[in-house]
Scaffold this motif. Structure first.
Motif, mmCIF file in Angstrom:
data_model
loop_
_atom_site.group_PDB
_atom_site.id
_atom_site.type_symbol
_atom_site.label_atom_id
_atom_site.label_comp_id
_atom_site.label_asym_id
_atom_site.label_seq_id
_atom_site.Cartn_x
_atom_site.Cartn_y
_atom_site.Cartn_z
ATOM 1 N N ALA A 148 0.807 -1.223 0.000
ATOM 2 C CA ALA A 148 0.000 0.000 0.000
ATOM 3 C C ALA A 148 0.840 1.273 0.000
ATOM 4 O O ALA A 148 0.374 2.318 -0.450
ATOM 5 N N ALA A 149 2.074 1.191 0.496
ATOM 6 C CA ALA A 149 2.924 2.377 0.545
ATOM 7 C C ALA A 149 3.827 2.498 -0.677
ATOM 8 O O ALA A 149 4.671 3.393 -0.743
ATOM 9 N N GLY A 150 3.653 1.619 -1.652
ATOM 10 C CA GLY A 150 4.403 1.729 -2.899
ATOM 11 C C GLY A 150 3.794 2.761 -3.821
ATOM 12 O O GLY A 150 2.755 3.362 -3.517
ATOM 13 N N GLY A 151 4.427 2.966 -4.952
ATOM 14 C CA GLY A 151 3.968 4.000 -5.879
ATOM 15 C C GLY A 151 2.558 3.773 -6.380
ATOM 16 O O GLY A 151 1.718 4.680 -6.362
ATOM 17 N N VAL A 152 2.253 2.552 -6.828
ATOM 18 C CA VAL A 152 0.897 2.253 -7.285
ATOM 19 C C VAL A 152 -0.063 2.270 -6.104
ATOM 20 O O VAL A 152 -1.179 2.784 -6.191
ATOM 21 N N GLY A 153 0.381 1.732 -4.973
ATOM 22 C CA GLY A 153 -0.474 1.634 -3.806
ATOM 23 C C GLY A 153 -0.956 2.976 -3.287
ATOM 24 O O GLY A 153 -2.132 3.116 -2.910
ATOM 25 N N LEU A 154 -0.090 3.979 -3.256
ATOM 26 C CA LEU A 154 -0.491 5.291 -2.750
ATOM 27 C C LEU A 154 -1.494 5.968 -3.678
ATOM 28 O O LEU A 154 -2.427 6.640 -3.219
ATOM 29 N N GLY A 232 -14.865 -13.964 -5.267
ATOM 30 C CA GLY A 232 -14.067 -12.740 -5.338
ATOM 31 C C GLY A 232 -12.977 -12.861 -6.390
ATOM 32 O O GLY A 232 -12.722 -13.934 -6.951
ATOM 33 N N LEU A 233 -12.304 -11.738 -6.660
ATOM 34 C CA LEU A 233 -11.298 -11.671 -7.726
ATOM 35 C C LEU A 233 -9.912 -11.411 -7.153
ATOM 36 O O LEU A 233 -9.705 -10.449 -6.409
ATOM 37 N N TRP A 234 -8.969 -12.258 -7.519
ATOM 38 C CA TRP A 234 -7.552 -12.064 -7.183
ATOM 39 C C TRP A 234 -6.850 -11.506 -8.414
ATOM 40 O O TRP A 234 -6.839 -12.119 -9.471
ATOM 41 N N VAL A 235 -6.264 -10.320 -8.266
ATOM 42 C CA VAL A 235 -5.572 -9.650 -9.361
ATOM 43 C C VAL A 235 -4.083 -9.674 -9.057
ATOM 44 O O VAL A 235 -3.595 -8.938 -8.205
ATOM 45 N N SER A 236 -3.337 -10.520 -9.744
ATOM 46 C CA SER A 236 -1.897 -10.633 -9.561
ATOM 47 C C SER A 236 -1.217 -9.810 -10.649
ATOM 48 O O SER A 236 -1.217 -10.195 -11.817
ATOM 49 N N PHE A 237 -0.657 -8.653 -10.268
ATOM 50 C CA PHE A 237 -0.077 -7.786 -11.298
ATOM 51 C C PHE A 237 1.406 -7.504 -11.079
ATOM 52 O O PHE A 237 1.976 -6.582 -11.658
ATOM 53 N N GLY A 238 2.077 -8.330 -10.275
ATOM 54 C CA GLY A 238 3.511 -8.181 -10.062
ATOM 55 C C GLY A 238 4.010 -9.262 -9.134
ATOM 56 O O GLY A 238 3.231 -10.074 -8.610
ATOM 57 N N GLN A 239 5.326 -9.266 -8.914
ATOM 58 C CA GLN A 239 5.923 -10.313 -8.075
ATOM 59 C C GLN A 239 7.216 -9.799 -7.445
ATOM 60 O O GLN A 239 8.288 -10.357 -7.649
ATOM 61 N N SER A 240 7.088 -8.734 -6.652
ATOM 62 C CA SER A 240 8.274 -8.099 -6.077
ATOM 63 C C SER A 240 9.030 -9.010 -5.128
ATOM 64 O O SER A 240 10.241 -8.839 -4.932
ATOM 65 N N SER A 241 8.351 -10.004 -4.529
ATOM 66 C CA SER A 241 9.024 -10.920 -3.606
ATOM 67 C C SER A 241 9.477 -12.203 -4.303
ATOM 68 O O SER A 241 10.044 -13.087 -3.661
ATOM 69 N N GLY A 242 9.212 -12.311 -5.590
ATOM 70 C CA GLY A 242 9.567 -13.501 -6.347
ATOM 71 C C GLY A 242 8.350 -14.150 -6.972
ATOM 72 O O GLY A 242 7.214 -13.922 -6.534
ATOM 73 N N GLU A 312 15.045 -2.430 -4.269
ATOM 74 C CA GLU A 312 14.977 -3.856 -3.949
ATOM 75 C C GLU A 312 15.096 -4.116 -2.454
ATOM 76 O O GLU A 312 14.567 -5.113 -1.953
ATOM 77 N N ALA A 313 15.776 -3.223 -1.734
ATOM 78 C CA ALA A 313 15.900 -3.369 -0.277
ATOM 79 C C ALA A 313 14.677 -2.815 0.451
ATOM 80 O O ALA A 313 14.647 -2.807 1.678
ATOM 81 N N ARG A 314 13.674 -2.370 -0.318
ATOM 82 C CA ARG A 314 12.427 -1.802 0.234
ATOM 83 C C ARG A 314 12.703 -0.587 1.118
ATOM 84 O O ARG A 314 12.004 -0.340 2.099
ATOM 85 N N LYS A 315 13.730 0.177 0.729
ATOM 86 C CA LYS A 315 14.037 1.420 1.434
ATOM 87 C C LYS A 315 13.237 2.599 0.885
ATOM 88 O O LYS A 315 13.236 3.678 1.497
ATOM 89 N N THR A 316 12.608 2.423 -0.255
ATOM 90 C CA THR A 316 11.865 3.512 -0.876
ATOM 91 C C THR A 316 10.377 3.401 -0.554
ATOM 92 O O THR A 316 9.869 2.324 -0.238
ATOM 93 N N THR A 317 9.699 4.529 -0.630
ATOM 94 C CA THR A 317 8.242 4.552 -0.497
ATOM 95 C C THR A 317 7.674 5.375 -1.639
ATOM 96 O O THR A 317 8.350 6.258 -2.194
ATOM 97 N N GLY A 318 6.424 5.107 -1.979
ATOM 98 C CA GLY A 318 5.777 5.918 -3.011
ATOM 99 C C GLY A 318 6.552 5.902 -4.295
ATOM 100 O O GLY A 318 7.042 4.872 -4.758
ATOM 101 N N THR A 319 6.686 7.075 -4.895
ATOM 102 C CA THR A 319 7.292 7.173 -6.218
ATOM 103 C C THR A 319 8.727 7.692 -6.161
ATOM 104 O O THR A 319 9.104 8.468 -5.286
#
Length: 324
Positions: A148-154, A232-242, A312-319
């Motif tokens: 939720a705190a990623g670029g798309v999530g915000l 319900g609907l599961w929308v898988s649109f990425g795989q940041s953890s693998g 990749e180290a998840r040090k960033t938030t948002g955009t």
């Protein structure tokens, strides 16, 4: 002209800042001088080889940038030198200049600054197709959005809240939880300290969410399925953890006759009409202040390797924007 070039797949260290030729635009093409480039996790996938580049190696990464047209090829009548433009399109954005097909470009409204436009195009149009077309979110719906705190999530949190949905998000730290709460999320779950499946069931009174938007992949599967209501609907649109790996589709029946989809922004914007509709919808909510775009990190394009390491180290938030 300089660009970031990848000659072999690997870690951030394979991103080399070096001379790279740029030619004149051919028929239907324009040349752009980039002002800012958007950083996205898909850039990592191409760098590592998880996603194969269409033309192989070497490659210039990046699918999103903004800039000014400096030359126009034969047959281009809708754009001219000096136009401010943006794109989400073919690889090649990590460069000072590039040549690109004119029909992949959209003009940027004067009210939107370059770095804001660079931060919002791919992420914002991803949020648009997820919320408006993959599952048309409406008042009364309950959605779960991972990262939720990623670029798309915000962006998605603000937009979904404006549509009248109950918005649940997952994050990995208390700092990210505060950021998500400030961007439309009614409920924020720290997956490092809480069981997100149990919390979603608690929040929804045992019913589950109408849709789960999942860009995390391995770490959130199959838990995402357990957060859904029947059908319900599961929308898988990425795989940041693998990657998740092979799926037995029987699991969808066992967990409530669920639906699943694996969409891509490039399919949803493949036609000129869809591209324009998506971009204009995004420009509208940003121009009216419904969605606010914050650039949380800036790196010089020449330091793209550092930006990738932090992402990749998840040090960033948002955009995050790569500047020139």
């Amino acid at each position: 002209m300089k660009a970031i070039v990848v000659s072999s797949h690997g870690g951030p260290e394979v991103l080399e800042w070096r001379d790279h030729p740029v030619g004149d635009p051919g028929p239907g093409e324009v040349r752009i001088r980039h002002e800012a480039v958007g950083l996205n996790f898909i850039d990592v996938y191409f760098r590592t080889g998880l996603y194969p580049a269409p033309n192989g190696l070497p490659l210039v990464p990046g699918n999103e940038a903004v800039g000014v047209i400096t030359a126009v090829g034969e047959g281009v009548s809708t754009l001219k030198q000096g136009d401010r433009v943006a794109y989400v399109g073919p690889l090649g954005a990590y460069a000072e200049e590039r040549v690109i097909l004119a029909d992949r470009l959209v003009k940027i409204p004067d009210s939107i600054e370059f770095d804001i436009a660079a931060a919002m195009m791919l992420k914002g149009m991803t949020a648009e197709y997820l919320l408006r077309r993959t599952f048309e979110v409406k008042a009364g719906d309950t959605i779960l959005f991972h990262a939720a705190a990623g670029g798309v999530g915000l962006i998605a949190g603000q937009w979904a809240k404006a549509l009248g949905a109950t918005v649940i998000g997952t994050v990995g730290s208390s700092e990210k939880a505060a950021l998500a709460s400030a961007n439309g999320y009614d409920h924020v779950i720290n997956y490092r300290t809480e069981d997100f499946v149990g919390r979603v069931k608690e929040i929804t009174g045992g019913k589950g969410a109408d849709v789960v938007y999942d860009s995390v992949g391995k770490d959130t599967f199959p838990g995402s399925l357990d957060c859904l209501r029947p059908r319900g609907l599961w929308v898988s649109f990425g795989q940041s953890s693998g990657p998740i790996g092979p799926i037995d589709f029987g699991i969808l029946a066992k967990k409530g006759s669920l639906f699943a989809t694996r969409p891509s922004v490039f399919t949803y914007t493949a036609s000129r009409a869809d591209l324009e509709t998506s971009a204009q919808s995004l420009f509208d909510v940003v121009s009216r202040g419904i969605v606010k775009i914050g650039v949380n990190q800036r790196y010089p394009l020449a330091e793209a390797a550092r930006a990738h390491a932090d992402l990749e180290a998840r040090k960033t938030t948002g955009t995050t924007v790569l500047t020139l």
